[in-house]
Design an enzyme around this catalytic site. Structure first.
Site, PDB file in Angstrom:
ATOM      1  N   SER A 191       0.955  -1.218   0.048  1.00 53.43           N
ATOM      2  CA  SER A 191      -0.148  -0.004  -0.113  1.00 53.43           C
ATOM      3  C   SER A 191       0.834   1.345  -0.050  1.00 53.43           C
ATOM      4  O   SER A 191       1.919   1.160   0.659  1.00 53.43           O
ATOM      5  CB  SER A 191      -1.032  -0.125   1.286  1.00 53.43           C
ATOM      6  OG  SER A 191      -1.594   1.328   1.522  1.00 53.43           O
ATOM      7  N   TYR A 241      -1.302  -0.902  10.482  1.00 54.31           N
ATOM      8  CA  TYR A 241      -1.605  -1.299   9.105  1.00 54.31           C
ATOM      9  C   TYR A 241      -0.462  -0.999   8.250  1.00 54.31           C
ATOM     10  O   TYR A 241      -0.016  -1.990   7.626  1.00 54.31           O
ATOM     11  CB  TYR A 241      -2.770  -0.817   8.455  1.00 54.31           C
ATOM     12  CG  TYR A 241      -3.061  -1.054   7.050  1.00 54.31           C
ATOM     13  CD1 TYR A 241      -3.451  -2.345   6.450  1.00 54.31           C
ATOM     14  CD2 TYR A 241      -2.994  -0.049   6.312  1.00 54.31           C
ATOM     15  CE1 TYR A 241      -3.345  -2.661   5.149  1.00 54.31           C
ATOM     16  CE2 TYR A 241      -3.188  -0.277   4.875  1.00 54.31           C
ATOM     17  CZ  TYR A 241      -3.341  -1.405   4.353  1.00 54.31           C
ATOM     18  OH  TYR A 241      -3.423  -1.768   2.940  1.00 54.31           O
ATOM     19  N   LYS A 279       2.374  -3.462   6.234  1.00 55.32           N
ATOM     20  CA  LYS A 279       3.112  -3.578   4.976  1.00 55.32           C
ATOM     21  C   LYS A 279       4.559  -3.424   4.630  1.00 55.32           C
ATOM     22  O   LYS A 279       5.235  -4.041   3.582  1.00 55.32           O
ATOM     23  CB  LYS A 279       2.284  -2.570   3.992  1.00 55.32           C
ATOM     24  CG  LYS A 279       0.889  -3.043   4.150  1.00 55.32           C
ATOM     25  CD  LYS A 279       0.424  -4.095   3.332  1.00 55.32           C
ATOM     26  CE  LYS A 279      -1.063  -4.673   3.320  1.00 55.32           C
ATOM     27  NZ  LYS A 279      -1.388  -6.034   2.438  1.00 55.32           N
ATOM     28  N   ARG A 299     -10.501  14.609   9.295  1.00 54.74           N
ATOM     29  CA  ARG A 299     -10.391  13.295   9.927  1.00 54.74           C
ATOM     30  C   ARG A 299      -8.988  13.473  10.677  1.00 54.74           C
ATOM     31  O   ARG A 299      -8.022  13.438   9.769  1.00 54.74           O
ATOM     32  CB  ARG A 299     -10.637  12.213   8.955  1.00 54.74           C
ATOM     33  CG  ARG A 299     -10.528  10.943   9.423  1.00 54.74           C
ATOM     34  CD  ARG A 299     -11.278   9.928   8.638  1.00 54.74           C
ATOM     35  NE  ARG A 299     -10.296   9.761   7.388  1.00 54.74           N
ATOM     36  CZ  ARG A 299     -10.639   8.871   6.366  1.00 54.74           C
ATOM     37  NH1 ARG A 299     -11.533   8.052   6.461  1.00 54.74           N
ATOM     38  NH2 ARG A 299      -9.863   8.956   5.183  1.00 54.74           N
ATOM     39  N   ASP A 323      -5.270  12.479   8.289  1.00 57.72           N
ATOM     40  CA  ASP A 323      -5.478  12.413   6.835  1.00 57.72           C
ATOM     41  C   ASP A 323      -4.461  13.398   6.514  1.00 57.72           C
ATOM     42  O   ASP A 323      -4.037  14.261   7.125  1.00 57.72           O
ATOM     43  CB  ASP A 323      -6.686  13.138   6.574  1.00 57.72           C
ATOM     44  CG  ASP A 323      -7.803  11.741   6.231  1.00 57.72           C
ATOM     45  OD1 ASP A 323      -7.395  10.650   6.366  1.00 57.72           O
ATOM     46  OD2 ASP A 323      -9.089  12.243   6.062  1.00 57.72           O
TER      47      ASP A 323
HETATM   48  N1  UFG Z   1     -13.119  11.339   2.979  1.00 55.81           N
HETATM   49  C1  UFG Z   1     -14.440  11.962   3.207  1.00 55.81           C
HETATM   50  N2  UFG Z   1     -15.474  11.457   3.742  1.00 55.81           N
HETATM   51  C2  UFG Z   1     -15.537  10.226   4.140  1.00 55.81           C
HETATM   52  C3  UFG Z   1     -14.456   9.321   3.726  1.00 55.81           C
HETATM   53  C4  UFG Z   1     -13.311   9.955   3.134  1.00 55.81           C
HETATM   54  O1  UFG Z   1     -14.262  13.323   3.025  1.00 55.81           O
HETATM   55  O2  UFG Z   1     -16.791   9.773   4.559  1.00 55.81           O
HETATM   56  C5  UFG Z   1     -12.093  12.040   2.549  1.00 55.81           C
HETATM   57  C6  UFG Z   1     -10.907  11.635   3.389  1.00 55.81           C
HETATM   58  O3  UFG Z   1     -10.734  12.893   4.135  1.00 55.81           O
HETATM   59  C7  UFG Z   1      -9.695  11.683   2.204  1.00 55.81           C
HETATM   60  C8  UFG Z   1     -10.472  11.084   0.943  1.00 55.81           C
HETATM   61  O4  UFG Z   1     -11.645  11.007   1.122  1.00 55.81           O
HETATM   62  O5  UFG Z   1      -9.251  12.947   1.842  1.00 55.81           O
HETATM   63  C9  UFG Z   1     -10.163   9.511   0.665  1.00 55.81           C
HETATM   64  O6  UFG Z   1     -10.320   8.893   1.947  1.00 55.81           O
HETATM   65  P1  UFG Z   1     -10.398   7.209   2.033  1.00 55.81           P
HETATM   66  O7  UFG Z   1     -10.637   6.898   3.527  1.00 55.81           O
HETATM   67  O8  UFG Z   1     -11.344   6.747   1.084  1.00 55.81           O
HETATM   68  O9  UFG Z   1      -8.926   6.758   1.671  1.00 55.81           O
HETATM   69  P2  UFG Z   1      -7.478   7.226   2.430  1.00 55.81           P
HETATM   70  O10 UFG Z   1      -6.731   7.925   1.527  1.00 55.81           O
HETATM   71  O11 UFG Z   1      -7.813   7.895   3.831  1.00 55.81           O
HETATM   72  O12 UFG Z   1      -6.875   5.824   2.658  1.00 55.81           O
HETATM   73  C10 UFG Z   1      -6.887   4.605   1.678  1.00 55.81           C
HETATM   74  C11 UFG Z   1      -7.086   3.242   2.395  1.00 55.81           C
HETATM   75  C12 UFG Z   1      -5.794   2.901   3.242  1.00 55.81           C
HETATM   76  C13 UFG Z   1      -4.678   2.951   2.296  1.00 55.81           C
HETATM   77  C14 UFG Z   1      -4.564   4.275   1.592  1.00 55.81           C
HETATM   78  C15 UFG Z   1      -3.243   4.234   0.753  1.00 55.81           C
HETATM   79  O13 UFG Z   1      -8.214   3.322   3.229  1.00 55.81           O
HETATM   80  O14 UFG Z   1      -6.193   1.584   3.646  1.00 55.81           O
HETATM   81  O15 UFG Z   1      -5.652   4.664   0.875  1.00 55.81           O
HETATM   82  O16 UFG Z   1      -3.121   5.279   0.288  1.00 55.81           O
HETATM   83  F1  UFG Z   1      -3.716   2.639   3.254  1.00 55.81           F
END
Ligand code: UFG
Length: 338
Positions: free
Chosen positions: A127, A151, A155, A294, A297
């Site tokens: 990842s 997590y 990896k 969050r 982030d």
């Molecule tokens: N977001 C929102 N509202 C939500 C969920 C997410 O605004 O309800 C935003 C987050 O703040 C972020 C974006 O959408 O800016 C993406 O969030 P995700 O949770 O979809 O994905 P992440 O980039 O945080 O994390 C993902 C996987 C991880 C992995 C990572 C690798 O969840 O397991 O990508 O880059 F490790």
């Protein structure tokens, strides 16, 4: 056409199931090894429906070495795609020991069983989260490792174990693929992501709001230093991720060696851009509101995909509109998942 058998651990899971489809399309026979702890046995039927091929299954757990060895006893395996593992960042913070046990010990068992069986090709599901937030975008392979949660640590550890293993046994051919944000579903709408409970990630949450299963999306933060103030990610179609695995497999089978490659599109998309693309695909407006940031982030995170193209001849082919259309088809055809 080749009929080589490829062991796919976690082959009933989200990315594993799409990789099985891509393997069949490329003329390989996937052999799924899964304990269905976070997936449904129905996936096997769906993959068979898409590929019109019988899919072999060995039910088992990567924590059980003998069960992994059973696959090699039953099948003549040419290579391995190792997806089995846990993937929820928040859960890994709550229960780090389970994550280290399943992701690290499980991977050691798979690597060990591979060595015992004389198989010399393996592709590991890593990842982009291993890079953390220290690096400038786009994130290349030479970026610094700095995972921010257990997590991500699991990896990183497995990648380092693989590198040590290759150094100790010159005949092994291993690849680690670091995915950015895999999203979307197979174009048939028969397989896709099926999160348990309330989705933690943006795309499945968005799809469930569009379908009316959840009432409103909360956009986490509006004051990031990005084009519209919301977080930017590299969303990549899960079938592009699957195709990258087949490209890595073919590279290892012909060239061999050790590969560590970032798998993304190279394009950063904001939360608001994704909402608008999904609204176009679904043909309806999606209720959303701004909420606070969050914890944990980062503002912006996208790949430098040039090494993947140079080494594997692979690049992402499906754009954000295709991603949303395919995701929406999966959502409306399977409103409650499998
Ligand atoms: N977001 C929102 N509202 C939500 C969920 C997410 O605004 O309800 C935003 C987050 O703040 C972020 C974006 O959408 O800016 C993406 O969030 P995700 O949770 O979809 O994905 P992440 O980039 O945080 O994390 C993902 C996987 C991880 C992995 C990572 C690798 O969840 O397991 O990508 O880059 F490790």
């Amino acid at each position: 056409m080749s009929k080589d058998k490829i062991l796919v651990t976690g082959g009933a899971g989200y990315i594993g199931s799409h990789a099985c489809v891509a393997l069949c399309e490329a003329g390989y026979q996937p052999v799924i090894f899964d304990n269905f702890s976070n997936s449904s046995p129905k996936v096997i039927d769906r993959v068979e429906q898409i590929t019109k091929k019988g899919i072999s299954l060995v039910e088992g757990d990567v924590l059980n070495f003998d069960q992994i060895m059973e696959v090699f006893r039953q099948h003549s395996i040419k290579g391995i795609m190792h997806f089995a593992g846990c993937k929820a960042v928040g859960e890994s913070v709550q229960d780090p020991l389970s994550y280290y046990r399943i992701n690290v010990t499980g991977s050691i068992n798979v690597l060990d069983a591979m060595c015992h069986s004389g198989v010399d090709v393996l592709i590991f599901s890593s990842s982009a989260t291993i890079f953390g937030d220290l690096n400038a975008n786009p994130i290349s392979e030479s970026s610094t490792f700095s995972p921010k949660n257990p997590y991500g640590q699991t990896k990183r550890f497995v990648e380092e174990i693989m590198a040590d293993l290759v150094a100790s046994k010159a005949n092994l051919n291993l690849a680690t693929l670091r995915y950015f944000n895999p999203v979307g579903a197979h174009q048939t709408g028969l397989i896709g992501e099926d999160p348990k409970g309330i989705p933690q990630n943006l795309m499945p949450y968005l799809a469930q709001v569009a379908a009316g299963r959840l009432s409103k999306l909360e956009v986490f933060g509006h004051d990031y230093p990005t084009k519209d103030g919301t977080g930017i990610r590299d969303y990549i179609h899960v079938m592009d991720v699957a195709d990258a695995h087949v490209a890595a497999l073919e590279y290892l089978l012909s060239e061999g060696g050790y590969l560590a490659i970032n798998i993304g599109t190279g394009q950063g998309i904001s939360v608001l851009e994704l909402i608008h693309a999904f609204e176009r695909a679904a043909g309806r407006s999606i209720p959303w509101d701004f909420g606070p940031r969050r914890d944990g982030d980062v503002a912006e995170y996208y790949a430098d995909p040039s090494l993947a193209e140079q080494k594997l001849g692979w690049r992402a082919k499906r754009g954000i509109d295709t991603i949303c259309t395919d995701m929406w088809r999966w959502q409306i055809n399977n409103p409650l998942g499998y």
